[in-house]
Design a protein around this motif. Sequence first.
Motif, mmCIF file in Angstrom:
data_model
loop_
_atom_site.group_PDB
_atom_site.id
_atom_site.type_symbol
_atom_site.label_atom_id
_atom_site.label_comp_id
_atom_site.label_asym_id
_atom_site.label_seq_id
_atom_site.Cartn_x
_atom_site.Cartn_y
_atom_site.Cartn_z
ATOM 1 N N ASP A 176 0.792 -1.137 -0.026
ATOM 2 C CA ASP A 176 0.039 0.049 -0.110
ATOM 3 C C ASP A 176 0.887 1.215 0.205
ATOM 4 O O ASP A 176 1.699 1.346 0.741
ATOM 5 C CB ASP A 176 -0.780 0.032 1.293
ATOM 6 C CG ASP A 176 -1.900 0.968 1.159
ATOM 7 O OD1 ASP A 176 -1.737 2.066 0.687
ATOM 8 O OD2 ASP A 176 -2.998 0.413 1.453
ATOM 9 N N LEU A 219 -3.532 -6.148 -0.931
ATOM 10 C CA LEU A 219 -3.038 -5.100 -1.997
ATOM 11 C C LEU A 219 -3.864 -3.849 -2.102
ATOM 12 O O LEU A 219 -5.207 -4.113 -2.225
ATOM 13 C CB LEU A 219 -3.164 -5.826 -3.332
ATOM 14 C CG LEU A 219 -2.356 -5.312 -4.620
ATOM 15 C CD1 LEU A 219 -0.778 -5.028 -4.443
ATOM 16 C CD2 LEU A 219 -2.166 -6.527 -5.667
ATOM 17 N N ASP A 220 -3.411 -2.703 -2.408
ATOM 18 C CA ASP A 220 -3.921 -1.725 -2.439
ATOM 19 C C ASP A 220 -4.292 -1.349 -3.883
ATOM 20 O O ASP A 220 -3.532 -2.004 -4.748
ATOM 21 C CB ASP A 220 -3.155 -0.459 -2.073
ATOM 22 C CG ASP A 220 -3.568 0.981 -2.296
ATOM 23 O OD1 ASP A 220 -5.167 1.038 -2.308
ATOM 24 O OD2 ASP A 220 -3.017 1.747 -2.122
ATOM 25 N N LEU A 221 -5.463 -0.708 -4.295
ATOM 26 C CA LEU A 221 -5.961 -0.681 -5.815
ATOM 27 C C LEU A 221 -5.346 0.201 -6.425
ATOM 28 O O LEU A 221 -4.811 0.314 -7.537
ATOM 29 C CB LEU A 221 -7.379 -0.392 -5.783
ATOM 30 C CG LEU A 221 -8.039 -0.874 -7.208
ATOM 31 C CD1 LEU A 221 -7.884 -2.259 -7.368
ATOM 32 C CD2 LEU A 221 -9.665 -0.458 -6.754
ATOM 33 N N GLY A 228 -2.653 -1.579 -8.634
ATOM 34 C CA GLY A 228 -2.967 -2.908 -7.736
ATOM 35 C C GLY A 228 -3.044 -4.171 -8.900
ATOM 36 O O GLY A 228 -2.283 -5.186 -8.873
ATOM 37 N N PRO A 229 -4.114 -4.207 -9.562
ATOM 38 C CA PRO A 229 -4.218 -5.065 -10.585
ATOM 39 C C PRO A 229 -3.039 -5.431 -11.590
ATOM 40 O O PRO A 229 -2.707 -6.619 -11.805
ATOM 41 C CB PRO A 229 -5.407 -4.612 -11.377
ATOM 42 C CG PRO A 229 -6.102 -3.641 -10.575
ATOM 43 C CD PRO A 229 -5.339 -2.958 -9.798
ATOM 44 N N TYR A 248 -7.517 -7.581 -2.191
ATOM 45 C CA TYR A 248 -7.608 -6.114 -2.280
ATOM 46 C C TYR A 248 -8.028 -5.455 -1.029
ATOM 47 O O TYR A 248 -9.207 -5.905 -0.635
ATOM 48 C CB TYR A 248 -8.172 -5.428 -3.602
ATOM 49 C CG TYR A 248 -7.662 -5.928 -5.075
ATOM 50 C CD1 TYR A 248 -6.664 -5.311 -5.253
ATOM 51 C CD2 TYR A 248 -8.203 -7.182 -5.857
ATOM 52 C CE1 TYR A 248 -5.974 -5.709 -6.685
ATOM 53 C CE2 TYR A 248 -7.292 -7.386 -6.885
ATOM 54 C CZ TYR A 248 -6.374 -6.859 -7.138
ATOM 55 O OH TYR A 248 -5.798 -7.211 -8.226
ATOM 56 N N SER A 250 -9.472 -1.587 -0.232
ATOM 57 C CA SER A 250 -9.376 -0.413 -0.849
ATOM 58 C C SER A 250 -10.814 0.185 -0.350
ATOM 59 O O SER A 250 -11.856 -0.326 -0.135
ATOM 60 C CB SER A 250 -9.354 -0.413 -2.684
ATOM 61 O OG SER A 250 -9.654 0.733 -2.848
ATOM 62 N N GLN A 258 -14.352 -2.970 -8.574
ATOM 63 C CA GLN A 258 -14.154 -4.102 -7.830
ATOM 64 C C GLN A 258 -13.850 -5.197 -8.409
ATOM 65 O O GLN A 258 -12.832 -6.056 -8.503
ATOM 66 C CB GLN A 258 -14.894 -4.192 -6.662
ATOM 67 C CG GLN A 258 -14.990 -3.082 -5.606
ATOM 68 C CD GLN A 258 -15.835 -3.402 -4.455
ATOM 69 O OE1 GLN A 258 -16.696 -4.574 -4.328
ATOM 70 N NE2 GLN A 258 -15.933 -2.620 -3.462
ATOM 71 N N ALA A 261 -11.117 -5.497 -10.852
ATOM 72 C CA ALA A 261 -9.771 -5.685 -10.267
ATOM 73 C C ALA A 261 -9.674 -7.243 -9.730
ATOM 74 O O ALA A 261 -8.559 -7.969 -9.882
ATOM 75 C CB ALA A 261 -9.601 -4.995 -8.925
ATOM 76 N N GLY A 266 -6.799 -11.347 -8.580
ATOM 77 C CA GLY A 266 -7.277 -11.078 -7.185
ATOM 78 C C GLY A 266 -8.367 -12.086 -6.670
ATOM 79 O O GLY A 266 -8.775 -12.987 -7.361
ATOM 80 N N PHE A 269 -12.218 -8.820 -2.322
ATOM 81 C CA PHE A 269 -11.947 -7.466 -2.397
ATOM 82 C C PHE A 269 -12.727 -7.008 -1.010
ATOM 83 O O PHE A 269 -13.877 -7.529 -0.818
ATOM 84 C CB PHE A 269 -12.852 -6.869 -3.686
ATOM 85 C CG PHE A 269 -12.468 -5.384 -3.934
ATOM 86 C CD1 PHE A 269 -11.696 -5.217 -5.038
ATOM 87 C CD2 PHE A 269 -12.881 -4.616 -3.132
ATOM 88 C CE1 PHE A 269 -11.360 -3.902 -5.217
ATOM 89 C CE2 PHE A 269 -12.413 -3.032 -3.156
ATOM 90 C CZ PHE A 269 -11.660 -2.821 -4.428
#
Length: 459
Positions: A176, A219-221, A228-229, A248, A250, A258, A261, A266, A269
């Motif tokens: 992040d 993981l941050d977006l 992130g992706p 994720y 976020s 979402q 992502a 991922g 979320f």
Amino acid sequence: MTQAAEPSQERLKQELDHLLQRLSRTRLRKGDPPDQALLRPARKPVYLLLRDHERAERLAQQLEFFGLSAQPLFDAGAFMASVAEQPPAAIVMDVDFDGPGGGVPLAARVQQGQEQAVPLLFFSHHETDTPTRLAAVRAGGQAFLTGTLEASSLLEKLEMITSTAPHDPLRVLIIDDSRTQALHTERVLANAGMITRSLTDPIRTMAELAEFQPDLIILDLYMPGCSGPELAKVIRHNDRYVSVPIIYLSAEDDLDKQLDAMSEGGDDFLTKPIRSRHLITTVRNRAARARHLKARMVRDSLTGLYNHTHILQLLEDCSFRARRERQPLSFAMLDIDHFKKINDHHGHPMGDRVIKSLALFLKQRLRKSDFIGRYGGEEFAIVMPNTALDAAHKVLDEIRRRFAEILYPAQPSDLQCTFSAGVVQMDEELDALTMASAADEALYRAKHAGRNCVVRVEP
Ligand SMILES: [Mg+2]
């Protein structure tokens, strides 16, 4: 047994335990730090309750051969009395012990009387229906075996459910760009007993993954330099991290974003702000499940040792670490001598048995910090961190000598097996792959020198 005989029996048992402990000390290496010199407590027995008494006795004998103390019990009364006298390391219960379906309530009753739950494994000779399995789960059963109960598969399960090593805490990597957010997440998870690390610069991700070996990634977006992706894709492109869950976390609350992502590697979320309990539960479940799956992926099914691919990865990881910490690292390759002859003369089950017993032998005699792998058919590989060549050679030679003493009951005469080994220590020139081939070469020399010996690669 008379009353008066009991105290001296007890003393005898204590003396025996003491002697066993002294014996077990002999396998420790000189220079081992004191905490590794801690001895295992005296072995508790495993209680075996099978409907087929003869099989139970035979199984107990075989388990003893593998170094496990097993005690067959033949009726509910003896079982209750034994548990009251000495709580076992584990219970193996036939679901039909003490009458059809009688094993489950019996085990449940005994389990209720225990302060700490005893590892419990159910067995059924026939494939069972859901209600029986459900009852087994409700009675606290941790595993369920069906079919013909074999020493090796039983041993494997027992090892799994009784492993007293305190559970390794889950490892979570948080990526992040906001340090505040990362620290907050770290704090929540650390409070729940997890080991955490955070990374605010996503460009360092791969190095951090190799170093930290997380069970799960948060993981941050939105991050500068890399989304992130995008980062999830980069992670997934490496075979080693294909199965590490990525969650994720976020503030993005647009469901379409979402889902976009999520479709990029991922697994889940979570939307900020999030309740601590929600975060902890999600992370814990995903990570534990991934760890379980990984354990199956990296292990050889016959021996439970690491498989070829994974032992080489471990060698690579360990050599990086050894270099950085300026610690010695040794690597060995072993091969059972004349293995083809064993298979040809005694059949494949005997061959498998020798392989399994060498695997167990290595597990018992090496340190917890050593990594043991089944490299190929009858070939093994051992990674020994913090171990210089002299010590590695000595330990292997001792194992070689002891292994050769094992007798395998066979016709017309008992079978004895030996192995050859090559061992090498890492130095500046050697990377993981060259180490492996150097050990392989030394093993080849050991074979040509007449087998049943350990050849070292002099620096
Ligand atoms: Mg951000």
